[in-house]
Design a protein around this motif. Structure first.
Motif, PDB file in Angstrom:
ATOM      1  N   ARG A 295      35.162  38.420 -30.216  1.00 56.49           N
ATOM      2  CA  ARG A 295      35.627  39.286 -31.315  1.00 56.49           C
ATOM      3  C   ARG A 295      37.067  38.990 -31.693  1.00 56.49           C
ATOM      4  NH1 ARG A 295      37.506  45.462 -30.474  1.00 56.49           N
ATOM      5  NH2 ARG A 295      38.180  45.896 -32.610  1.00 56.49           N
ATOM      6  N   TRP A 296      37.971  38.933 -30.700  1.00 55.89           N
ATOM      7  CA  TRP A 296      39.381  38.689 -30.993  1.00 55.89           C
ATOM      8  C   TRP A 296      39.597  37.268 -31.507  1.00 55.89           C
ATOM      9  CZ3 TRP A 296      41.634  42.845 -31.952  1.00 55.89           C
ATOM     10  CH2 TRP A 296      41.551  43.975 -31.134  1.00 55.89           C
ATOM     11  N   LEU A 297      38.845  36.309 -30.950  1.00 54.45           N
ATOM     12  CA  LEU A 297      38.977  34.934 -31.428  1.00 54.45           C
ATOM     13  C   LEU A 297      38.496  34.816 -32.876  1.00 54.45           C
ATOM     14  CD1 LEU A 297      37.717  32.961 -28.279  1.00 54.45           C
ATOM     15  CD2 LEU A 297      40.061  33.055 -29.151  1.00 54.45           C
ATOM     16  N   TRP A 298      37.434  35.543 -33.206  1.00 49.14           N
ATOM     17  CA  TRP A 298      36.922  35.533 -34.585  1.00 49.14           C
ATOM     18  C   TRP A 298      37.932  36.150 -35.549  1.00 49.14           C
ATOM     19  CZ3 TRP A 298      33.055  33.423 -37.321  1.00 49.14           C
ATOM     20  CH2 TRP A 298      32.756  33.970 -38.558  1.00 49.14           C
ATOM     21  N   LEU A 299      38.515  37.269 -35.125  1.00 46.96           N
ATOM     22  CA  LEU A 299      39.493  37.928 -35.983  1.00 46.96           C
ATOM     23  C   LEU A 299      40.741  37.061 -36.177  1.00 46.96           C
ATOM     24  CD1 LEU A 299      39.323  41.617 -34.653  1.00 46.96           C
ATOM     25  CD2 LEU A 299      38.458  40.743 -36.829  1.00 46.96           C
ATOM     26  N   GLY A 300      41.114  36.333 -35.142  1.00 52.04           N
ATOM     27  CA  GLY A 300      42.314  35.508 -35.245  1.00 52.04           C
ATOM     28  C   GLY A 300      42.096  34.207 -35.985  1.00 52.04           C
ATOM     29  N   GLY A 301      40.855  33.718 -35.964  1.00 49.70           N
ATOM     30  CA  GLY A 301      40.566  32.452 -36.639  1.00 49.70           C
ATOM     31  C   GLY A 301      41.265  31.277 -35.981  1.00 49.70           C
ATOM     32  N   MET A 302      41.418  30.206 -36.732  1.00 49.53           N
ATOM     33  CA  MET A 302      42.030  28.997 -36.194  1.00 49.53           C
ATOM     34  C   MET A 302      43.542  29.109 -36.079  1.00 49.53           C
ATOM     35  SD  MET A 302      39.576  27.070 -35.416  1.00 49.53           S
ATOM     36  CE  MET A 302      40.568  25.628 -35.010  1.00 49.53           C
ATOM     37  N   ASP A 303      44.135  30.093 -36.743  1.00 52.71           N
ATOM     38  CA  ASP A 303      45.597  30.208 -36.731  1.00 52.71           C
ATOM     39  C   ASP A 303      46.152  30.509 -35.344  1.00 52.71           C
ATOM     40  OD1 ASP A 303      45.613  29.739 -39.418  1.00 52.71           O
ATOM     41  OD2 ASP A 303      45.625  31.866 -39.980  1.00 52.71           O
ATOM     42  N   ILE A 304      45.346  31.168 -34.492  1.00 49.48           N
ATOM     43  CA  ILE A 304      45.865  31.533 -33.166  1.00 49.48           C
ATOM     44  C   ILE A 304      45.777  30.372 -32.179  1.00 49.48           C
ATOM     45  CG2 ILE A 304      45.370  33.982 -33.443  1.00 49.48           C
ATOM     46  CD1 ILE A 304      42.828  33.598 -31.859  1.00 49.48           C
ATOM     47  N   TRP A 305      45.067  29.290 -32.560  1.00 50.58           N
ATOM     48  CA  TRP A 305      44.968  28.109 -31.693  1.00 50.58           C
ATOM     49  C   TRP A 305      46.067  27.127 -32.076  1.00 50.58           C
ATOM     50  CZ3 TRP A 305      41.838  27.906 -27.534  1.00 50.58           C
ATOM     51  CH2 TRP A 305      40.791  28.838 -27.471  1.00 50.58           C
ATOM     52  N   ARG A 306      47.294  27.453 -31.696  1.00 53.60           N
ATOM     53  CA  ARG A 306      48.439  26.609 -32.028  1.00 53.60           C
ATOM     54  C   ARG A 306      48.811  25.758 -30.819  1.00 53.60           C
ATOM     55  NH1 ARG A 306      53.050  30.432 -34.202  1.00 53.60           N
ATOM     56  NH2 ARG A 306      54.085  28.384 -34.237  1.00 53.60           N
ATOM     57  N   MET A 307      48.906  24.448 -31.046  1.00 55.27           N
ATOM     58  CA  MET A 307      49.213  23.540 -29.941  1.00 55.27           C
ATOM     59  C   MET A 307      50.618  23.759 -29.389  1.00 55.27           C
ATOM     60  SD  MET A 307      46.665  21.872 -29.017  1.00 55.27           S
ATOM     61  CE  MET A 307      47.554  20.768 -27.918  1.00 55.27           C
ATOM     62  N   ASP A 308      51.536  24.250 -30.214  1.00 59.00           N
ATOM     63  CA  ASP A 308      52.895  24.443 -29.724  1.00 59.00           C
ATOM     64  C   ASP A 308      53.009  25.663 -28.812  1.00 59.00           C
ATOM     65  OD1 ASP A 308      52.366  26.201 -31.791  1.00 59.00           O
ATOM     66  OD2 ASP A 308      54.435  26.241 -32.507  1.00 59.00           O
ATOM     67  N   THR A 309      51.981  26.498 -28.763  1.00 56.33           N
ATOM     68  CA  THR A 309      52.005  27.655 -27.861  1.00 56.33           C
ATOM     69  C   THR A 309      50.864  27.588 -26.855  1.00 56.33           C
ATOM     70  OG1 THR A 309      50.761  28.930 -29.527  1.00 56.33           O
ATOM     71  CG2 THR A 309      53.170  29.162 -29.511  1.00 56.33           C
ATOM     72  N   VAL A 310      49.622  27.597 -27.362  1.00 57.75           N
ATOM     73  CA  VAL A 310      48.466  27.541 -26.459  1.00 57.75           C
ATOM     74  C   VAL A 310      48.445  26.209 -25.705  1.00 57.75           C
ATOM     75  CG1 VAL A 310      45.956  27.648 -26.284  1.00 57.75           C
ATOM     76  CG2 VAL A 310      47.146  29.059 -27.970  1.00 57.75           C
ATOM     77  N   GLY A 311      48.644  25.120 -26.424  1.00 58.04           N
ATOM     78  CA  GLY A 311      48.614  23.805 -25.784  1.00 58.04           C
ATOM     79  C   GLY A 311      49.719  23.643 -24.752  1.00 58.04           C
ATOM     80  N   TRP A 312      50.924  24.104 -25.083  1.00 65.26           N
ATOM     81  CA  TRP A 312      52.037  23.974 -24.148  1.00 65.26           C
ATOM     82  C   TRP A 312      51.812  24.837 -22.906  1.00 65.26           C
ATOM     83  CZ3 TRP A 312      55.221  20.837 -22.408  1.00 65.26           C
ATOM     84  CH2 TRP A 312      56.397  21.192 -21.768  1.00 65.26           C
ATOM     85  N   ALA A 313      51.288  26.042 -23.090  1.00 65.20           N
ATOM     86  CA  ALA A 313      50.986  26.895 -21.940  1.00 65.20           C
ATOM     87  C   ALA A 313      49.906  26.270 -21.068  1.00 65.20           C
ATOM     88  CB  ALA A 313      50.553  28.285 -22.404  1.00 65.20           C
ATOM     89  N   LEU A 314      48.910  25.644 -21.697  1.00 66.82           N
ATOM     90  CA  LEU A 314      47.846  24.980 -20.940  1.00 66.82           C
ATOM     91  C   LEU A 314      48.398  23.814 -20.131  1.00 66.82           C
ATOM     92  CD1 LEU A 314      44.866  24.511 -20.224  1.00 66.82           C
ATOM     93  CD2 LEU A 314      44.664  23.193 -22.359  1.00 66.82           C
ATOM     94  N   ILE A 315      49.270  23.014 -20.757  1.00 72.29           N
ATOM     95  CA  ILE A 315      49.855  21.867 -20.058  1.00 72.29           C
ATOM     96  C   ILE A 315      50.696  22.324 -18.870  1.00 72.29           C
ATOM     97  CG2 ILE A 315      51.525  19.986 -20.265  1.00 72.29           C
ATOM     98  CD1 ILE A 315      50.551  19.637 -23.166  1.00 72.29           C
ATOM     99  N   GLN A 316      51.541  23.340 -19.083  1.00 73.92           N
ATOM    100  CA  GLN A 316      52.369  23.833 -17.985  1.00 73.92           C
ATOM    101  C   GLN A 316      51.516  24.411 -16.859  1.00 73.92           C
ATOM    102  OE1 GLN A 316      56.362  25.669 -18.859  1.00 73.92           O
ATOM    103  NE2 GLN A 316      55.453  25.964 -20.872  1.00 73.92           N
ATOM    104  N   THR A 317      50.460  25.118 -17.227  1.00 74.44           N
ATOM    105  CA  THR A 317      49.564  25.687 -16.211  1.00 74.44           C
ATOM    106  C   THR A 317      48.920  24.587 -15.385  1.00 74.44           C
ATOM    107  OG1 THR A 317      49.098  27.615 -17.598  1.00 74.44           O
ATOM    108  CG2 THR A 317      47.534  27.135 -15.836  1.00 74.44           C
ATOM    109  N   LEU A 318      48.409  23.557 -16.060  1.00 67.19           N
ATOM    110  CA  LEU A 318      47.752  22.468 -15.354  1.00 67.19           C
ATOM    111  C   LEU A 318      48.724  21.711 -14.456  1.00 67.19           C
ATOM    112  CD1 LEU A 318      45.411  21.050 -18.150  1.00 67.19           C
ATOM    113  CD2 LEU A 318      44.761  22.358 -16.127  1.00 67.19           C
TER     114      LEU A 318
END
Length: 514
Positions: A295-318
């Motif tokens: 539901r939240w992903l649908w409401l947010g659409g593609m705009d919430i999948w930003r590489m400068d935030t989600v991608g960077w957090a994923l890289i740091q986590t890994l």
């Protein structure tokens, strides 16, 4: 030749003991720090900080949380395990997997999902409800594995004495599950003490939430340290109580037992009600988080999948997870080797030091490292080195479990043969034993790394400025009630946790001999 191999082995033991002793000494730092702060604070101030209404309120909350959550988890887990392992319920393998799958969803993501669905959830009963959904698989796994290993001849003997199905279960089966129930209950109890995010989101105060709040207001206050001391005492009490309840009864059997599979009980007219239980549990533990995230992903659409935030957090986590997981495995390897190759009193003492730190809440370990770095080595405060050290300490027991089992399967004779052919003891261990133990080492790294992926409190308290893992970024956004932007981080944590859940499920099947 045998004499030289024996001398080399003795030398290897001495060097490995030295390394294992160093790791054990470091693992004692959190407990030693609490004792040191207690002495430094002074008895009068300790009494004033501990014997006060706020601590009493937190203690009451903790007791109620444990007293209500654990019995519900026991009843639910035993029932689910019996249905999937001892009844003819349709789709038993599917229900068994779905009973373990909730472990792929971090506890604070469970809370996030239910708060999104029912915004008014708060307080003790909401905490109990979400805790049961998040943690009951820790009990289901050992109970289901124990049921698979039980000798069916024991139940046959009880039935032949005239006992009905219910009396057979309560008098012949349930007593043999006590070890699994006690171990799983202790694990859940320790998780309840350590959990932070789940209870903050539903506004239920515990020692962990109070310590973090105190830390955020005054990072080096005696009040936070004393709350940490009380939390450590609670952990030790729970471990002692579990040992008392577990007792010293023998649960192993001599021989292979009955050479036939267990007869699954026919449910008949009770089949539909029996299916309803795992179905409802799966909908609450997996359906609600899944629907909420979609539901939240649908409401947010593609705009919430930003590489400068989600991608960077994923890289740091890994990066943090891989480094922490590998170092935890390296730190655990000497003790794992000793526990298999050189058992004894010293080994048991060192092994206990390695394992105890895993029972401490992350907030206590983080609080100790924060205070030590601030007081003694300020340049290390809020650095990656301190954060990685916290990860290694917290997940050292996970690495120990996987490594010890794999090393035990590597014959010691191969080490001796390698030394007889001219290898040094260290070369023999590295080139023979550790190569054979490589699958277990990889599993140990994976278990530790995936635990680090979902770790929240220690990361919040110790991470350097600018560090944003999936867990901390998710937490900062949910704290701002920005559930839409938080959804990608929750989704990625679940995706990264799925391999751990599958590993635990498969390992449980293997342990049971299936």
């Amino acid at each position: 030749m045998r004499l030289s191999a024996s001398v080399a082995t003795s030398g290897a033991n001495a060097s490995v003991v030295a390394i294992a002793s160093l790791v054990a000494l470091v693992s004692l730092v959190p407990l030693g720090f609490i004792l040191w702060v207690t002495i430094q604070t002074g008895w009068d101030q300790v009494v004033a900080l501990v014997v006060r209404p706020r601590v009493g309120e937190l203690l009451i909350n903790t007791v109620f949380l444990e007293v209500f959550t654990i019995p519900i988890c026991i009843v639910l887990s035993v029932t689910m395990a019996w249905l999937t392992e001892r009844s003819d319920i349709p789709g038993a393998q599917l229900w068994s997997w779905l009973a373990v799958a909730p472990l792929a969803v971090p506890a604070f993501v469970h809370s996030y999902a239910w708060i999104s669905l029912v915004p008014g959830m708060r307080g003790l009963w909401s905490g109990v409800f979400v805790s049961v959904l998040a943690y009951y698989p820790f009990l289901y796994l050992p109970v289901a594995a124990a049921l698979r290993r039980l000798d069916p001849a024991i139940e046959d003997a009880a039935a032949s004495l005239g006992l009905g199905p219910w009396r057979v279960f309560f008098r012949a089966v349930l007593p043999q599950l006590r070890l699994a129930i006690c171990g799983g209950s202790l694990l859940i109890a320790l998780h309840l003490l350590a959990e932070y995010g789940l209870f903050v989101m539903i506004r239920f105060d515990t020692f962990a939430t109070a310590i973090v709040d105190q830390f955020q207001s005054a990072y080096n206050s005696p009040a936070a340290n004393m709350l940490g001391g009380v939390l450590v005492i609670c952990c030790l009490f729970l471990m002692g109580f579990e040992a008392l309840i577990r007792g010293n009864e023998r649960y192993a059997r001599v021989g292979a037992g009955a050479a036939r599979p267990v007869d699954r009980r026919r449910l008949g007219r009770k089949t539909l009600p029996a299916i309803a239980l795992p179905l409802v549990v799966a909908l609450m533990t997996l359906g609600v988080p899944f629907v909420t995230l979609v539901r939240w992903l649908w409401l947010g659409g593609m705009d919430i999948w930003r590489m400068d935030t989600v991608g960077w957090a994923l890289i740091q986590t890994l990066v943090l997870a891989v480094i922490g997981g590998v170092l935890a495995a390296f730190a655990a390897a000497p003790m794992a080797w000793l526990s298999v190759r050189a058992p004894g009193r010293l080994q048991r003492l060192l092994e206990a030091c390695h394992y105890y730190v895993g029972s401490l809440p992350g907030v206590v370990v983080a609080l100790a490292l924060v205070s030590i770095t601030v007081r003694l080595v300020l340049p290390l405060y809020q650095t990656f080195a301190t954060l990685i050290l916290a990860y290694v300490l917290l997940f050292l027991p996970r690495a120990m479990v996987g490594l010890r089992a794999s090393i035990a399967q590597a014959p010691v004779e191969l080490e001796r043969a390698a030394m007889a052919l001219g290898r040094t003891s260290g070369q023999a261990v590295r080139q023979v034993t550790m190569r054979l133990a490589a699958p277990g080492a990889a599993a140990a790294v994976a278990l530790s790394a995936l635990g680090i992926t979902n770790e929240l409190t220690a990361t919040l308290m110790l991470s350097p400025n600018g560090t944003e893992t999936l867990a901390t970024k998710f937490w900062s956004l949910t704290s701002e009630i920005d559930y839409v932007s938080a959804a990608p981080y929750a989704f990625m944590m679940v995706v990264l946790s799925l391999p751990l859940t599958l590993l635990l499920y498969v390992q449980s099947k293997r342990t049971a001999g299936q």
